[in-house]
Design a protein around this motif. Structure first.
Motif, short mmCIF file in Angstrom:
data_model
loop_
_atom_site.label_atom_id
_atom_site.label_comp_id
_atom_site.label_asym_id
_atom_site.label_seq_id
_atom_site.Cartn_x
_atom_site.Cartn_y
_atom_site.Cartn_z
N GLY A 1 0.79 -1.23 0.00
CA GLY A 1 0.00 0.00 0.00
C GLY A 1 0.82 1.27 0.00
N GLY A 2 2.00 1.20 -0.57
CA GLY A 2 2.85 2.38 -0.65
C GLY A 2 3.80 2.52 0.52
N THR A 3 3.64 1.66 1.55
CA THR A 3 4.49 1.82 2.74
C THR A 3 5.90 1.29 2.50
N LEU A 4 6.06 0.39 1.52
CA LEU A 4 7.39 -0.15 1.26
C LEU A 4 8.30 0.93 0.67
N GLY A 5 7.81 1.61 -0.36
CA GLY A 5 8.58 2.68 -0.98
C GLY A 5 8.84 3.81 0.00
N ALA A 6 7.78 4.18 0.75
CA ALA A 6 7.94 5.25 1.73
C ALA A 6 8.97 4.87 2.79
N GLY A 7 8.91 3.60 3.22
CA GLY A 7 9.86 3.13 4.23
C GLY A 7 11.29 3.18 3.71
N GLN A 8 11.46 2.85 2.42
CA GLN A 8 12.82 2.90 1.84
C GLN A 8 13.36 4.32 1.85
N VAL A 9 12.51 5.28 1.50
CA VAL A 9 12.97 6.66 1.47
C VAL A 9 13.23 7.17 2.88
N ALA A 10 12.37 6.76 3.84
CA ALA A 10 12.58 7.18 5.23
C ALA A 10 13.95 6.74 5.72
N ALA A 11 14.38 5.55 5.26
CA ALA A 11 15.66 5.00 5.72
C ALA A 11 16.82 5.43 4.83
N ALA A 12 16.53 6.17 3.74
CA ALA A 12 17.59 6.52 2.79
C ALA A 12 18.49 7.62 3.35
N ASN A 13 19.66 7.72 2.75
CA ASN A 13 20.61 8.76 3.12
C ASN A 13 19.99 10.14 2.85
N PRO A 14 19.90 11.03 3.86
CA PRO A 14 19.24 12.32 3.63
C PRO A 14 20.16 13.31 2.88
N ASP A 15 20.55 12.96 1.67
CA ASP A 15 21.48 13.80 0.92
C ASP A 15 20.77 14.53 -0.24
N GLY A 16 19.44 14.36 -0.33
CA GLY A 16 18.70 15.04 -1.38
C GLY A 16 18.68 14.29 -2.69
N TYR A 17 19.27 13.11 -2.75
CA TYR A 17 19.28 12.35 -4.00
C TYR A 17 18.24 11.24 -4.03
N THR A 18 17.56 11.03 -2.91
CA THR A 18 16.46 10.08 -2.88
C THR A 18 15.24 10.79 -2.31
N LEU A 19 14.22 10.95 -3.14
CA LEU A 19 13.02 11.65 -2.71
C LEU A 19 11.82 10.72 -2.85
N LEU A 20 10.71 11.15 -2.28
CA LEU A 20 9.49 10.35 -2.33
C LEU A 20 8.36 11.20 -2.87
N LEU A 21 7.63 10.68 -3.86
CA LEU A 21 6.40 11.34 -4.27
C LEU A 21 5.25 10.41 -3.92
N HIS A 22 4.51 10.79 -2.90
CA HIS A 22 3.47 9.92 -2.37
C HIS A 22 2.16 10.69 -2.38
N HIS A 23 1.06 9.95 -2.39
CA HIS A 23 -0.23 10.65 -2.39
C HIS A 23 -0.87 10.59 -1.00
N ILE A 24 -2.17 10.71 -0.98
CA ILE A 24 -2.97 10.72 0.25
C ILE A 24 -2.64 9.54 1.17
N GLY A 25 -2.14 8.45 0.57
CA GLY A 25 -1.80 7.25 1.35
C GLY A 25 -0.79 7.53 2.45
N MET A 26 -0.01 8.58 2.28
CA MET A 26 0.95 8.96 3.32
C MET A 26 0.22 9.23 4.63
N SER A 27 -1.01 9.75 4.54
CA SER A 27 -1.74 10.13 5.75
C SER A 27 -2.63 9.01 6.26
N THR A 28 -2.89 7.99 5.43
CA THR A 28 -3.78 6.92 5.88
C THR A 28 -3.00 5.74 6.46
N ALA A 29 -1.72 5.62 6.07
CA ALA A 29 -0.93 4.46 6.49
C ALA A 29 -0.89 4.27 8.02
N PRO A 30 -0.71 5.36 8.82
CA PRO A 30 -0.65 5.15 10.27
C PRO A 30 -1.92 4.50 10.80
#
Lengths: 501, 327
Positions: free
Chosen positions: B73-102
């Protein structure tokens, strides 16, 4: 609709020098990514999508389409030479193609694959031109029950894929089905066999499994004894088909073309079945089924034709209905949209130059591929004279890079290692990896369609018999089983399966 | 030809330079930027991302690569970006699902509010209530009466747990006080195929996916889910007009970086996003898909943060009331 004038319009677009150039670039790139194990057309098209901005719509889409069917060509090369299939269809080619290469017949195997692909591609393109809209309509009659029955038929008939004991073949299919269960259940979201590893929620990667059980396992087998180690191919006898070869490949190419063309139109995974289906059909029809698995040229020509025909006809649902048959087609939709064209039923009327141009370019592209690939056969075969101690680390390295590039998922690399060892053990125990892959590919589809059909029918299994197409397919499956158990035919069947023991 | 070679080279670098050293913020970007889309290629979110990515590539002077990491449900990709190196080279484009996942997932390995640095809103895509071509009800009024009467006899396709199409169905069924038989698919592509083939009755999907089929008369459309009618399908009434008071659902899309990304990089990306959204080509393509880019003051970190916060609270209630859970 005036077909002749439409095709003339198409060829006027496709034969534009710029379009021929980009068509060539497309098929060349496709061949290259197809040859490099693991790096598939999906990643390539995704990376090249942005340049479609600077090209006009026809040129851009002609090139992207070229990458796709070019990769279908190239994928068979590594499967034949080093037993390393880059995708599901090439896995079937590896079964007999690699055995031919071991016997010094890599040249004829590559040539048979190229010629079969060209013929199938040309026929499928014609089919696309004549029947695209009505075919797409017909394919929509395939719902969940029909797909379920089609896969049941495929699985039952494909037990012929094995050339060892039937019990082991069944065991391998079941193991493949179980491996296909790994990942999150789409109906409830429940993770299965993931051991809490979120990277496994998406399931095991097909390329990783195929590279492991075919490629790495083969390398391990070659390395187990320094003395007996095969240097890929020792003697390369001839590069071209003998007269006998030509006689043997004609019928498989024709049958493969028909099977592939028909299955490619189905949007729900028909193209996956095409190569497997063609292989089992050839083995069933062959007078010498015992040769299959030991370098039968029919086992290369048939599936390669089927796979290329399906690659072309899978454009039918995309171009006429705007629905993608698989991830590459989904990317093509993105390419259409970037060009300001919304793929759908109106494309054929609103953009006739584009629609017919792409179709005509496929024929041009297939011709270019043959011109490109036949002279390369000699070059590819030379690759086998590279010393094995240099070749095998390179193979493993490329396979790992290619597989990792698909999802950037480290578990895919672990999977290569795991399935490499598993594949080696299976070879040692005399089990075939092909049925395992078949189960792995078809298992999840089987489950998905079974459960969806049952939801739609509110739990009534009679839905499979009430729907005519589904009932017919199940009837054919039953027929296949009856033929297999009939005593008189049984004797012959035993010969088919136990020639090794 | 020259640009072709250049872009080809950039593409090849994207494949191989994975371990390149992170660059200093002021030089950013010095290598291709990856935007992870947590859904399969070809879907509506993927299309929106590719349009934006192409325009951002021009502004950033680096290839912006779209990578599809679907599943869960989109949580796998979001989880990968959350754990990615915060160097600006890995971003996430997510929809409303970002707010429903919790609300949907009991054990989410990341927190949408604290593990991401918002960059800006991208678009708000309206949804459409559609059905197979020969579905009985003629108008929105008929449809509402029909669904109330037939309930579970109607099959309703969605793209799996937590997908936009499922959320829309939940709200719709909730508003009508009835239940239909939900049929999950792996993404809206196969669901649309079955709707076109008349294998299932109804679906609710983003205009990005349905507009061309509606216009071609291949499927029947009943309503849009936004408070206002939309320009591309002007004859389509809103659900509010049909008597479902205050029905409002749009699939908002946001661009995020992993938390801890340098503020200078966030600002640069936000600026680039605003430029991309002002691009005429992007605007036209969006319009053709039945949506529009958000105004520049919405494509900011603050606006996205506010949206996310409000939506998490809203969906926690709706999802709990509907009794849906992904695990």
């Amino acid at each position: 609709m005036d077909l002749i004038s439409s095709l003339a319009l198409g060829f006027s677009v496709a034969l534009d020098p710029i379009n021929i150039l980009y068509c060539f670039i497309g098929v060349l790139l496709g061949t290259l990514v197809g040859v490099l194990p693991g790096i598939g057309p999906t990643a390539t098209i995704a990376m090249l999508l942005p340049i479609t901005f600077s090209l006009n719509a026809e040129t851009a889409l002609i090139m992207l389409a070229g990458i796709y069917y070019g990769a279908q060509y190239g994928g068979s090369t590594t499967a034949i030479l080093i037993n390393l299939p880059g995708e599901s269809s090439a896995a079937v080619t590896a079964i007999d193609g690699y055995q031919m290469a071991r016997q010094g017949r890599a040249g004829p195997a590559l040539a048979a694959a190229a010629i079969g692909s060209f013929f199938a591609g040309s026929v499928a393109t014609l089919l696309l031109a004549f029947f695209a809209p009505p075919l797409a309509r017909a394919a929509l009659n395939f719902g969940a029950p029909e797909y379920f029955s089609l896969i049941v038929l495929g699985l039952l008939v494909s037990i012929a894929l094995a050339h060892g004991s039937i019990l082991k073949a069944l065991g391998m299919i079941v193991l493949g089905l179980l491996l296909g269960m790994v990942g999150q259940d789409i109906y409830t979201g429940t993770p299965r066999f993931t051991f809490g590893v979120r990277e496994l929620f998406g399931g095991l990667n097909f390329v990783a499994v195929a590279v492991g059980v075919f490629g790495v396992a083969e390398i391990l087998r070659n390395l187990e004894n320094e003395k007996e180690r095969e240097v890929g191919v020792t003697v390369v006898k001839n590069l071209w088909l003998t007269r006998d070869d030509v006689k043997r490949v004609i019928a498989p190419i024709l049958r493969g073309t028909v099977l592939g063309s028909v299955l490619g139109v189905l949007p729900g995974g028909g193209h996956i079945l095409s190569a497997f289906a063609s292989y089992s059909a050839e083995k069933r029809l062959s007078k010498t089924p015992e040769q299959f698995g030991h370098g039968a040229i029919e086992g290369v020509a048939g599936p390669e034709s089927a796979n290329n025909a399906a690659a072309q006809t899978s454009f039918i649902p995309l171009m006429t209905l705007g629905i993608p048959a698989h991830p590459v087609m989904a990317l093509m939709i993105g390419a259409f949209i970037l060009q300001g064209i919304t793929p759908g039923p109106n494309v054929i009327n609103e953009q006739p130059a584009l629609f017919w141009g792409i179709i005509a370019s496929m024929w041009v592209g297939n011709l270019l591929l043959v011109i490109l690939n036949l002279p390369l056969v000699g070059l590819w075969v030379k690759m086998l004279s590279i010393p094995y101690r240099v070749l095998f680390p390179a193979i493993v390295l490329f396979a790992c890079i290619g597989t990792f590039s698909i999802n950037q998922n480290i578990y895919d690399i672990y999977a290569i290692a795991f399935f490499g060892i598993l594949g080696y053990l299976l070879i040692r125990f005399g089990c075939e990896p092909a049925p395992l892959l078949l189960g792995f590919v078809l298992g999840p589809l089987l489950e998905e369609h079974l459960r969806r059909a049952m939801i739609i029918s509110r739990g009534d299994p009679m839905i499979f018999l009430h729907r005519p197409i589904s009932a017919t397919l199940l009837g054919l499956a039953l027929l296949a089983v009856i033929i297999a158990v009939l005593p008189s035919i049984r004797k012959k069947r035993t010969e088919v399966f136990v020639e090794d023991d | 030809m020259k640009t072709f070679v250049k872009i080809l080279a950039a593409g090849l670098v994207a494949g191989s330079a994975l371990t390149a050293v992170a660059a200093m913020a002021q030089d950013y970007p010095t290598q291709p930027v990856t935007i992870v889309v947590p859904f399969s290629a070809g879907g509506p979110t993927d299309t929106v991302t590719r349009l934006v990515a192409a325009a951002m590539s021009e502004d950033l002077g680096q290839q912006v690569v779209v990578q599809n990491v679907g599943g869960a449900g989109g949580t796998l990709g979001a989880g990968q970006v959350a754990a990615a190196n915060p160097d600006g080279y890995t971003l996430l484009l997510h929809h409303i699902g970002m707010s429903t996942a919790p609300a949907l997932y009991a054990s989410l390995p990341y927190d949408p509010m604290t593990d991401f640095a918002p960059i800006g809103l991208v678009t708000e895509v309206p949804m459409t209530i559609v059905a197979r071509k020969d579905f009985e009800p003629a108008t929105l009024e008929d449809l509402i009466a029909y669904v109330k009467e037939k309930g579970e006899d109607i099959t309703y396709a969605n793209a799996g747990i937590g997908a936009a199409s499922q959320l829309c169905g939940l709200l719709f069924m909730d508003a009508l006080g009835t239940k239909m038989t939900e049929v999950p698919y792996q993404g809206t592509g196969p669901a649309m195929t079955d709707l076109l083939g008349g294998q299932i009755d109804m679906m609710c999907d983003q205009t990005t996916n349905t507009t061309s089929q509606i216009q071609a008369g291949e499927i029947k459309a009943y309503a849009v889910t936004t408070p206002e009618r939309i320009a591309v399908l002007p004859d389509l009434p809103t659900l509010d007009e049909g008597g479902l008071d205050n029905f409002n659902l749009a699939i908002w899309h946001g661009l995020y970086a992993p938390a801890g990304t340098d503020q200078a990089i966030i600002d640069r990306l936000s600026q680039s996003l605003q430029k991309a959204l002002a691009d005429e080509n992007v605007g036209n393509s969006f319009a053709e898909l039945g949506t529009y880019p958000v105004p520049a003051d919405q494509a900011t970190p603050a606006a996205l943060k506010q949206k996310l916060e409000g939506q998490i609270a809203l969906w926690a209630e709706v999802i709990k009331a509907a009794g849906v859970s992904a695990q």
